[in-house]
Structure formats: C-alpha cells, structure tokens
Design a protein around this motif. Structure first.
Motif, PDB file in Angstrom:
ATOM      1  N   VAL A   1       0.864  -1.176   0.000  1.00 40.14           N
ATOM      2  CA  VAL A   1       0.000   0.000   0.000  1.00 40.14           C
ATOM      3  C   VAL A   1       0.903   1.229   0.000  1.00 40.14           C
ATOM      4  CG1 VAL A   1      -1.775   1.284   1.237  1.00 40.14           C
ATOM      5  CG2 VAL A   1      -1.809  -1.227   1.270  1.00 40.14           C
ATOM      6  N   ILE A   2       0.841   2.009  -1.073  1.00 44.41           N
ATOM      7  CA  ILE A   2       1.683   3.193  -1.209  1.00 44.41           C
ATOM      8  C   ILE A   2       0.834   4.427  -0.948  1.00 44.41           C
ATOM      9  CG2 ILE A   2       3.184   4.514  -2.743  1.00 44.41           C
ATOM     10  CD1 ILE A   2       3.678   1.937  -4.301  1.00 44.41           C
ATOM     11  N   LEU A   3       1.153   5.142   0.141  1.00 42.18           N
ATOM     12  CA  LEU A   3       0.416   6.334   0.536  1.00 42.18           C
ATOM     13  C   LEU A   3       1.287   7.556   0.294  1.00 42.18           C
ATOM     14  CD1 LEU A   3      -0.767   4.536   3.685  1.00 42.18           C
ATOM     15  CD2 LEU A   3      -2.409   5.632   2.171  1.00 42.18           C
ATOM     16  N   ILE A   4       0.773   8.495  -0.488  1.00 42.22           N
ATOM     17  CA  ILE A   4       1.538   9.681  -0.861  1.00 42.22           C
ATOM     18  C   ILE A   4       0.958  10.889  -0.145  1.00 42.22           C
ATOM     19  CG2 ILE A   4       2.360  11.120  -2.771  1.00 42.22           C
ATOM     20  CD1 ILE A   4       0.793   7.785  -3.597  1.00 42.22           C
ATOM     21  N   ASP A   5       1.711  11.448   0.802  1.00 43.98           N
ATOM     22  CA  ASP A   5       1.270  12.660   1.493  1.00 43.98           C
ATOM     23  C   ASP A   5       1.527  13.855   0.570  1.00 43.98           C
ATOM     24  OD1 ASP A   5       0.805  14.852   3.082  1.00 43.98           O
ATOM     25  OD2 ASP A   5       1.743  13.999   4.859  1.00 43.98           O
ATOM     26  N   ASP A   6       0.446  14.420   0.066  1.00 42.35           N
ATOM     27  CA  ASP A   6       0.539  15.506  -0.915  1.00 42.35           C
ATOM     28  C   ASP A   6       0.534  16.869  -0.210  1.00 42.35           C
ATOM     29  OD1 ASP A   6       0.594  16.840  -3.345  1.00 42.35           O
ATOM     30  OD2 ASP A   6      -1.580  16.682  -3.653  1.00 42.35           O
ATOM     31  N   GLY A   7       1.533  17.073   0.670  1.00 45.25           N
ATOM     32  CA  GLY A   7       1.665  18.352   1.339  1.00 45.25           C
ATOM     33  C   GLY A   7       0.609  18.623   2.394  1.00 45.25           C
ATOM     34  N   SER A   8       0.162  17.600   3.126  1.00 53.01           N
ATOM     35  CA  SER A   8      -0.867  17.791   4.152  1.00 53.01           C
ATOM     36  C   SER A   8      -0.411  18.788   5.213  1.00 53.01           C
ATOM     37  CB  SER A   8      -1.188  16.458   4.829  1.00 53.01           C
ATOM     38  OG  SER A   8      -1.792  15.556   3.930  1.00 53.01           O
ATOM     39  N   THR A   9      -1.381  19.556   5.746  1.00 53.19           N
ATOM     40  CA  THR A   9      -1.087  20.534   6.793  1.00 53.19           C
ATOM     41  C   THR A   9      -1.677  20.113   8.139  1.00 53.19           C
ATOM     42  OG1 THR A   9      -3.038  21.817   6.121  1.00 53.19           O
ATOM     43  CG2 THR A   9      -0.918  22.455   5.175  1.00 53.19           C
ATOM     44  N   ASP A  10      -2.307  18.938   8.187  1.00 53.63           N
ATOM     45  CA  ASP A  10      -2.827  18.422   9.453  1.00 53.63           C
ATOM     46  C   ASP A  10      -1.868  17.356   9.979  1.00 53.63           C
ATOM     47  OD1 ASP A  10      -3.286  16.316   7.747  1.00 53.63           O
ATOM     48  OD2 ASP A  10      -5.440  16.170   8.129  1.00 53.63           O
ATOM     49  N   SER A  11      -2.380  16.377  10.693  1.00 53.21           N
ATOM     50  CA  SER A  11      -1.533  15.342  11.294  1.00 53.21           C
ATOM     51  C   SER A  11      -1.438  14.079  10.436  1.00 53.21           C
ATOM     52  CB  SER A  11      -2.077  14.984  12.684  1.00 53.21           C
ATOM     53  OG  SER A  11      -2.124  16.106  13.527  1.00 53.21           O
ATOM     54  N   SER A  12      -1.776  14.184   9.156  1.00 56.40           N
ATOM     55  CA  SER A  12      -1.791  12.998   8.296  1.00 56.40           C
ATOM     56  C   SER A  12      -0.448  12.270   8.289  1.00 56.40           C
ATOM     57  CB  SER A  12      -2.175  13.377   6.862  1.00 56.40           C
ATOM     58  OG  SER A  12      -3.520  13.760   6.774  1.00 56.40           O
TER      59      SER A  12
ATOM     60  N   HIS B   1       4.738   1.851  10.736  1.00 59.60           N
ATOM     61  CA  HIS B   1       5.416   1.173  11.844  1.00 59.60           C
ATOM     62  C   HIS B   1       4.698  -0.133  12.200  1.00 59.60           C
ATOM     63  CE1 HIS B   1       7.834   0.737  15.455  1.00 59.60           C
ATOM     64  NE2 HIS B   1       6.720   0.543  16.148  1.00 59.60           N
ATOM     65  N   LYS B   2       3.356  -0.130  12.108  1.00 54.74           N
ATOM     66  CA  LYS B   2       2.563  -1.302  12.454  1.00 54.74           C
ATOM     67  C   LYS B   2       2.509  -2.326  11.321  1.00 54.74           C
ATOM     68  CE  LYS B   2      -0.572   1.523  15.261  1.00 54.74           C
ATOM     69  NZ  LYS B   2      -1.968   2.045  15.329  1.00 54.74           N
ATOM     70  N   ASP B   3       2.634  -1.874  10.081  1.00 62.43           N
ATOM     71  CA  ASP B   3       2.414  -2.742   8.914  1.00 62.43           C
ATOM     72  C   ASP B   3       3.513  -2.492   7.882  1.00 62.43           C
ATOM     73  OD1 ASP B   3       1.535  -4.181   6.731  1.00 62.43           O
ATOM     74  OD2 ASP B   3      -0.504  -3.359   6.740  1.00 62.43           O
ATOM     75  N   GLY B   4       4.404  -3.457   7.729  1.00 64.65           N
ATOM     76  CA  GLY B   4       5.521  -3.314   6.806  1.00 64.65           C
ATOM     77  C   GLY B   4       5.122  -3.257   5.347  1.00 64.65           C
ATOM     78  N   ARG B   5       3.870  -3.573   5.046  1.00 66.86           N
ATOM     79  CA  ARG B   5       3.402  -3.496   3.650  1.00 66.86           C
ATOM     80  C   ARG B   5       3.051  -2.066   3.249  1.00 66.86           C
ATOM     81  NH1 ARG B   5      -0.887  -8.182   4.919  1.00 66.86           N
ATOM     82  NH2 ARG B   5      -1.211  -6.619   6.556  1.00 66.86           N
ATOM     83  N   VAL B   6       3.036  -1.169   4.225  1.00 67.71           N
ATOM     84  CA  VAL B   6       2.740   0.242   3.958  1.00 67.71           C
ATOM     85  C   VAL B   6       4.025   0.961   3.560  1.00 67.71           C
ATOM     86  CG1 VAL B   6       2.007   2.424   4.982  1.00 67.71           C
ATOM     87  CG2 VAL B   6       0.759   0.317   5.510  1.00 67.71           C
ATOM     88  N   LYS B   7       3.993   1.599   2.389  1.00 67.85           N
ATOM     89  CA  LYS B   7       5.119   2.394   1.895  1.00 67.85           C
ATOM     90  C   LYS B   7       4.680   3.854   1.822  1.00 67.85           C
ATOM     91  CE  LYS B   7       6.792  -1.713   0.968  1.00 67.85           C
ATOM     92  NZ  LYS B   7       7.732  -2.364   1.896  1.00 67.85           N
ATOM     93  N   LEU B   8       5.578   4.764   2.189  1.00 67.16           N
ATOM     94  CA  LEU B   8       5.215   6.178   2.247  1.00 67.16           C
ATOM     95  C   LEU B   8       6.056   7.029   1.308  1.00 67.16           C
ATOM     96  CD1 LEU B   8       4.870   6.706   6.116  1.00 67.16           C
ATOM     97  CD2 LEU B   8       3.104   6.008   4.478  1.00 67.16           C
ATOM     98  N   ILE B   9       5.391   8.032   0.732  1.00 70.35           N
ATOM     99  CA  ILE B   9       6.059   9.070  -0.054  1.00 70.35           C
ATOM    100  C   ILE B   9       5.569  10.404   0.496  1.00 70.35           C
ATOM    101  CG2 ILE B   9       6.345  10.125  -2.331  1.00 70.35           C
ATOM    102  CD1 ILE B   9       5.734   7.370  -3.542  1.00 70.35           C
ATOM    103  N   CYS B  10       6.480  11.339   0.741  1.00 70.56           N
ATOM    104  CA  CYS B  10       6.088  12.654   1.255  1.00 70.56           C
ATOM    105  C   CYS B  10       6.510  13.728   0.255  1.00 70.56           C
ATOM    106  CB  CYS B  10       6.738  12.910   2.618  1.00 70.56           C
ATOM    107  SG  CYS B  10       6.198  14.448   3.392  1.00 70.56           S
ATOM    108  N   LEU B  11       5.533  14.426  -0.323  1.00 72.16           N
ATOM    109  CA  LEU B  11       5.823  15.504  -1.259  1.00 72.16           C
ATOM    110  C   LEU B  11       6.052  16.809  -0.487  1.00 72.16           C
ATOM    111  CD1 LEU B  11       3.222  14.751  -4.088  1.00 72.16           C
ATOM    112  CD2 LEU B  11       5.540  13.852  -3.793  1.00 72.16           C
TER     113      LEU B  11
END
Length: 202
Positions: free
Chosen positions: A44-55, A64-74
């Motif tokens: 699961v690839i989640l891309i934070d598109d410049g969020s201004t909240d606590s996303s 941290h809980k699920d190694g299948r989660v991949k993150l990208i931060c723009l």
C-alpha cells in the motif's frame, strides 16, 4: 508486455493523501481486509501531498505497524495527478490500483477490478452508478462531462471522475501524467492499444 499469469501478479495500491487524518486508520483497516481476501502479496503506497494536518504522523504510525505500507512525502501540495504519478513510479506490483483516501471508494470493490484484469483487460475503471452526490450541482455536471469526454476520446466510460481504477503495471508506467490528467488516463492509454473495461462500484 508482462507474460506472467495475472493471477500470480502482486498488487500495489496507490493512494494520494491530503489532510485525511480522521480517515487513514479506517482506510488502512478496510484496505488490508479486502486485499488479504485476494490471497495475493500486496503493498500500500500512501503519498502525502503536502498535508497541513496530522496525516503524516498517522501515516508513519501505520507504516510502523504494517511493513506493507510504503510512504512518499511531497514537499508541498502538488495535486492528485502528481501524487498518483509518484506512487505509480514507486509501485512494484504487476497490478496497480488507484484509490481515494477519503473513504468514498470502497476497498471491497478492489477484488472485482482485479478479476477483470485477470480476464485480460489492461485498465479497469470504477463506475459509481448509484453515487449519492447532490443531483444538480454534482451529478448533472458529471454526466455531461463524462458524455463529452467519451465522444471526444472515443473511449466510452460512464464515470471518468472515479479514482478507483486498476491497471496492468506495464500500461500505467508508460502513461506520462501532468496537470490534472489523472481523470483521463483511460483515454490517454487507449492510444497504446489497450483493452479497457468498467465495473460498478459502491
């Protein structure tokens, strides 16, 4: 093209995120439940598109809980098309699914889209046939837009605006996205001679 049997292909789910703190944990829970039922390996690839909240903090917790989660931060808010393109670039699955983070797409519809890919289609688009948006301000303009786009592109789809779609990896990775073109991926990809289908979704 990929010669692997579609039933053997892992799945990458690509999800742009912008200020979705309250939805992310439920989204992850529903998504993992739906994907585990397929019996396929997935990421699961989640891309934070410049969020201004606590996303971003919630996303880090999920990773941290699920190694299948991949993150990208723009670095800032580039928009949904750019976020999707970043996710597609990093996806490793043979089947790539795009999904909204706001819970308007039902993760339980994903297996139906994957099944269509197994049948030989290259792109499968979700169709929100019974959408609950306001009739005059959302549904009527959407219907007009979908009809016009279908006539102009000769790719007949009922719902170009639905983010929930499934793609063969080798197809979507050859589509160059910019601006707000994510809505037109099936039309753009049709120039590659791909097979396109549509599935009703919740």
């Amino acid at each position: 093209l990929n010669t692997m049997n579609p039933s053997d292909l892992p799945v990458s789910v690509v999800i742009p995120v912008f200020n979705e703190t309250e939805n992310l944990e439920e989204l992850h829970r529903e998504l993992v439940g739906a994907l585990e039922k397929t019996g396929r390996p997935f990421e699961v690839i989640l891309i934070d598109d410049g969020s201004t909240d606590s996303s971003w903090a919630v996303l880090r917790s999920l990773q941290h809980k699920d190694g299948r989660v991949k993150l990208i931060c723009l670095r800032r808010n580039f928009g949904q098309t750019a976020a999707l393109a970043a996710g597609f670039d990093h996806a490793r699955g043979g089947i790539i699914v795009s999904l909204d983070a706001d819970l308007q797409n039902d993760p339980n519809d994903i297996p139906s889209l994957i099944q269509k890919i197994e049948e030989g289609y290259d792109i499968v688009s979700g169709w929100r046939r019974r959408r609950k948006d306001k009739f005059l301000t959302r549904r009527v303009p959407s219907t007009i837009a979908n009809t016009l786009i279908s006539r102009l592109t000769r790719v007949r789809l009922h719902d170009y605006g639905c983010t929930l779609k499934a793609f063969r990896s080798e197809v979507i990775k050859n589509v160059k996205l910019y601006g707000e073109l994510h809505r037109f991926i099936p039309a753009i990809a049709s120039q590659l001679g791909v097979r396109i289908s549509e599935v009703e979704v919740n």
